[in-house]
Design a protein around this motif. Structure first.
Motif, PDB file in Angstrom:
ATOM      1  N   LEU A   1      -3.268 -10.932 -10.337  1.00 13.91           N
ATOM      2  CA  LEU A   1      -2.293 -11.057  -9.252  1.00 13.91           C
ATOM      3  C   LEU A   1      -2.639 -10.051  -8.163  1.00 13.91           C
ATOM      4  CD1 LEU A   1       0.371 -12.066  -7.973  1.00 13.91           C
ATOM      5  CD2 LEU A   1       1.566 -10.321  -9.327  1.00 13.91           C
ATOM      6  N   GLY A   2      -2.819 -10.538  -6.940  1.00 11.58           N
ATOM      7  CA  GLY A   2      -3.136  -9.665  -5.819  1.00 11.58           C
ATOM      8  C   GLY A   2      -2.189  -9.883  -4.658  1.00 11.58           C
ATOM      9  N   LEU A   3      -1.596  -8.790  -4.190  1.00 10.58           N
ATOM     10  CA  LEU A   3      -0.711  -8.847  -3.017  1.00 10.58           C
ATOM     11  C   LEU A   3      -1.154  -7.817  -1.980  1.00 10.58           C
ATOM     12  CD1 LEU A   3       2.780  -9.161  -4.785  1.00 10.58           C
ATOM     13  CD2 LEU A   3       1.474 -10.986  -3.692  1.00 10.58           C
TER      14      LEU A   3
ATOM     15  N   GLU B   1      -1.989  -1.258  -0.155  1.00  8.41           N
ATOM     16  CA  GLU B   1      -1.503  -1.370   1.228  1.00  8.41           C
ATOM     17  C   GLU B   1      -0.250  -2.240   1.343  1.00  8.41           C
ATOM     18  OE1 GLU B   1      -2.879   0.395   3.546  1.00  8.41           O
ATOM     19  OE2 GLU B   1      -4.755   0.989   2.574  1.00  8.41           O
ATOM     20  N   CYS B   2       0.681  -2.064   0.417  1.00  7.53           N
ATOM     21  CA  CYS B   2       1.924  -2.844   0.445  1.00  7.53           C
ATOM     22  C   CYS B   2       3.100  -2.048   1.011  1.00  7.53           C
ATOM     23  CB  CYS B   2       2.280  -3.336  -0.957  1.00  7.53           C
ATOM     24  SG  CYS B   2       1.181  -4.633  -1.579  1.00  7.53           S
ATOM     25  N   GLY B   3       2.885  -0.781   1.325  1.00  5.72           N
ATOM     26  CA  GLY B   3       3.970   0.038   1.859  1.00  5.72           C
ATOM     27  C   GLY B   3       5.070   0.307   0.854  1.00  5.72           C
TER      28      GLY B   3
ATOM     29  N   SER C   1      -4.523  -1.364  -9.189  1.00  9.50           N
ATOM     30  CA  SER C   1      -4.855  -0.702  -7.927  1.00  9.50           C
ATOM     31  C   SER C   1      -3.645  -0.748  -7.006  1.00  9.50           C
ATOM     32  CB  SER C   1      -6.056  -1.393  -7.269  1.00  9.50           C
ATOM     33  OG  SER C   1      -6.410  -0.747  -6.065  1.00  9.50           O
ATOM     34  N   PHE C   2      -3.281   0.420  -6.464  1.00 14.12           N
ATOM     35  CA  PHE C   2      -2.136   0.462  -5.546  1.00 14.12           C
ATOM     36  C   PHE C   2      -2.374   1.499  -4.448  1.00 14.12           C
ATOM     37  CE2 PHE C   2      -1.470   3.283  -9.036  1.00 14.12           C
ATOM     38  CZ  PHE C   2      -0.732   4.369  -8.593  1.00 14.12           C
TER      39      PHE C   2
END
Length: 282
Positions: free
Chosen positions: A127-129, A160-162, A185-186
């Motif tokens: 899953l990648g967001l 890079e999801c803030g 990874s975050f």
């Protein structure tokens, strides 16, 4: 398929056995009339397993998912009008996906809610967001999604999801149940050292987790302009390494990565920093 005249694309497709195609990337910005000439070809790719759509007329393309019974990997990148319409893309899927990657897109809370309930994502392995701004969203639906996929999820990318401290903390219990997770990874999220330590404790029991790519914690920055203090980063990284060793997980690979405020290139830190030229002396 990259930008080229539709006439040329159709010539190529005529000499290709469409039901033998398993991997397709569509990186064209087409007008609706042009897209309509491509759709019949997509519908005949019955053995397609991986599909990447970038900045396209997703609503029309997604209707063809009904004709793709073997689709396992779906990548949606830089789709400017995806917000509030994710259900229109995913509702036509009739088989479980193994990979879903939604990158550099805007999505709404209703999109997240639908995603958490979508039957086709219950067996996700990847899953990648990345690049999806989640700062202002309630991440309860993301918690539900992670819990639903906890028995199969192997890779999770939230770069890079803030995501803020409070949001990230709320995700930790669901992460701790991901028994198959190998890579998390975050990077690029404003996370404090306290939350990083909490993540470490929550994931200590995940025996298959071997790679964690995390952002430089907030305490390692010198100023509001995003200038990294490499000495502080080294101390904080050493602290995490120490905790890993004490917990018997010294083989788990934790690497810090943060963008250089000058050029945007990644600065990596494992035992020593891998710097971009901006940090090197003249």
């Amino acid at each position: 398929i990259f930008t080229m005249p539709m006439k040329s694309i159709r010539k190529i497709l005529k000499v290709v056995q469409l039901d033998s195609i398993q991997d397709l990337e569509v990186n064209c910005i087409w007008k609706l009339a042009t897209l309509s000439r491509f759709l019949p070809h997509l519908g005949r790719m019955g053995n397609l397993r991986r599909l990447l759509l970038s900045e396209n007329c997703v609503n029309q393309l997604s209707a063809q998912f009904l004709n793709l019974p073997h689709l396992q990997e779906l990548y949606l990148d830089s789709i400017s009008f995806l917000e509030g319409r994710l259900h229109q893309v995913l509702r036509c899927l009739n088989t479980p996906l193994e990979t879903l990657s939604i990158t550099n897109c805007l999505i709404s809370e209703s999109d997240l809610t639908y995603l958490s309930q979508c039957p086709s994502v219950s067996l996700l392995k990847d899953l990648g967001l990345s690049g999806v701004n989640l700062t202002s969203l309630n991440l309860e639906s993301l918690q539900v999604l992670i819990e639903r996929t906890s028995a199969t999820l192997q890779e999770l990318d939230l770069d890079e999801c803030g995501i803020m401290d409070s949001q990230f903390s709320a995700l930790l219990p669901s992460l701790s149940g991901c028994s198959q997770l190998t890579t998390f990874s975050f990077c690029g999220n404003p996370i404090s050292m306290a939350v990083l330590e909490s993540l470490l404790h929550h994931t200590m029991g995940l025996s298959k987790l071997s790679h964690v790519l995390y952002p430089a914690p907030l305490e390692s920055y010198e100023d509001v302009h995003g200038t990294l203090h490499l000495g502080l980063l080294a101390q904080l990284h050493a602290r995490l390494k120490q905790l890993l060793c004490k917990s018997g997980r010294s083989s788990m690979f934790w690497v810090s990565a943060s963008p250089c405020p000058h050029c945007g290139d990644q600065i990596l830190y494992d035992t020593e920093p891998i710097l971009c030229p901006c940090y090197l002396p003249d």
